[in-house]
Design an enzyme around this catalytic site. Sequence first.
Site, short mmCIF file in Angstrom:
data_model
loop_
_atom_site.label_atom_id
_atom_site.label_comp_id
_atom_site.label_asym_id
_atom_site.label_seq_id
_atom_site.Cartn_x
_atom_site.Cartn_y
_atom_site.Cartn_z
N TYR A 1 38.97 34.59 56.27
CA TYR A 1 39.67 35.77 55.76
C TYR A 1 39.32 37.05 56.54
CZ TYR A 1 41.47 39.18 52.40
OH TYR A 1 42.16 40.22 51.81
N HIS B 1 48.76 38.43 52.51
CA HIS B 1 48.02 39.05 53.62
C HIS B 1 48.73 40.31 54.12
CE1 HIS B 1 44.84 36.03 53.99
NE2 HIS B 1 45.77 35.16 53.67
N THR B 2 49.41 40.97 53.20
CA THR B 2 50.03 42.26 53.54
C THR B 2 49.24 43.40 52.93
OG1 THR B 2 51.45 41.84 51.64
CG2 THR B 2 52.43 41.49 53.81
N SER C 1 39.58 34.21 40.66
CA SER C 1 38.53 34.15 39.65
C SER C 1 37.52 35.28 39.89
CB SER C 1 37.84 32.79 39.66
OG SER C 1 37.39 32.47 40.94
N ASP D 1 44.56 41.78 44.18
CA ASP D 1 44.09 40.97 43.06
C ASP D 1 43.54 41.84 41.93
OD1 ASP D 1 44.60 39.15 45.00
OD2 ASP D 1 42.53 38.48 45.26
N GLU E 1 33.82 43.54 45.36
CA GLU E 1 34.04 42.29 46.12
C GLU E 1 33.64 42.48 47.58
OE1 GLU E 1 36.31 39.22 45.26
OE2 GLU E 1 37.64 40.17 43.80
C1 GLA Z 1 42.94 37.33 48.71
C2 GLA Z 1 42.53 38.78 48.73
C3 GLA Z 1 43.74 39.71 48.56
C4 GLA Z 1 44.85 39.35 49.53
C5 GLA Z 1 45.14 37.85 49.50
C6 GLA Z 1 46.11 37.43 50.57
O1 GLA Z 1 43.43 36.98 47.44
O2 GLA Z 1 41.59 39.05 47.72
O3 GLA Z 1 43.34 41.05 48.72
O4 GLA Z 1 44.56 39.79 50.82
O5 GLA Z 1 43.95 37.09 49.68
O6 GLA Z 1 47.37 37.98 50.32
#
Ligand code: GLA
Length: 393
Positions: free
Chosen positions: A227, A37-38, A133, A177, A166
């Site tokens: 989120y 979450h950075t 995924s 990701d 996304e």
């Molecule tokens: C999900 C999001 C990423 C990131 C993580 C937490 O995987 O897709 O962008 O924010 O959570 O680190």
Amino acid sequence: MNDLIKTLKIKFDEAFNNNTNKRIFFAPGRVNLIGEHTDYNGGYVLPAALNIGAYLVLSKRNDKLIRCASLNFEDAGITEYDIDNINLEKLNNNWTLYVIGVITSLRKKNINLDKGFDVLIYGDIPNGAGLSSSASLVVAFTKAFNEIYNLNLSPIEIAQIAQNAEHFAGTLCGIMDQFASSMGKKNHAMFLNCNNMLYKYAPVNLGNYSLIIMNSNKKRKLNESKYNERRSECETALNLLKQEIDAQTLCDITLNDFNKYSKKLIENDIILRRARHAITENERCIKAFDELTNNNIKEFGQLINESHYSLKDDYEVTGYELDVLTDVARNFEGSLGARMTGAGFGGCAIAIILKESEKSFMTYVDKIYNNKTNLEVQFINAVISDGAREIIE
Ligand code: GLA
């Protein structure tokens, strides 16, 4: 030829009655070692691509028709679109949301696909496991379009377009990701500064220890989870702190400055804790990269533990199952640390375990986790691997 690829080709021919011009692409999921979450707070992350992810067989057509089939959602059958006139009503509860997301995000960059295609996809990441995924799917599509339609996108642009897809699908995720999926490297993690996209590869060399990935089997759906709420809490924190400090993102702020100016947030304990997580996690990620590159695995494991505590107490994204799973893993003799990985609210955790104790670790975790949660832990059989690529057989 690899059995899976052979099967995918046969299934494609069966589904579309088309055996011309097909090409095969793979994009991996990822595991994040630390820096959670950075990314959307302008900080550092340390993810690695895996050898599980999304496969896609795609053949360009001569007309404007798009036909999509998935081996993961066989009941959905074939979904069709006209590329010049996409019927958005078909997107409800349909995995093709991600395909249309990629096409839409290319359009935002004034890139239009001139012809339609037939595509069959298959993913081997357990759904909702927190191993990206969905990122593997959007990156696989962007990579395939790039190669087949000659779009000339760089790997970073591929990651950005996939991230945008996304967002189209409802999750306001950061770039981690898609970046790892697009640019991952075998046996390496990526130390990425999400503010300026500069990155370094770090060999994941754990000596006598192994990285174990464990699925808690507590399901979550990212776009239905909290989120987006966490993201907006961080924005609130940043706006308040900006009244005192010159910063563009939360991770621009050092812990010292934060401690000095957090008075601004004192009336809102939740906002204060969200910001404290982002800022301390960023510092932990920087330290963890140093410890990993200097082979200080014990210290690296300690940072992994601290990351979990912060995600639990300050960011509140762990939940009972991930807390139990990581506690059990951490308390095993021969463990250097454990934490949740990914967005949280369920999904996977990682642990650093003495190689020679791997088997007994699995037996131990399996039993105690099941006793405490009534869920089965699943050990993910995956290794750190390269980023998105065409599979040429
Ligand atoms: C999900 C999001 C990423 C990131 C993580 C937490 O995987 O897709 O962008 O924010 O959570 O680190």
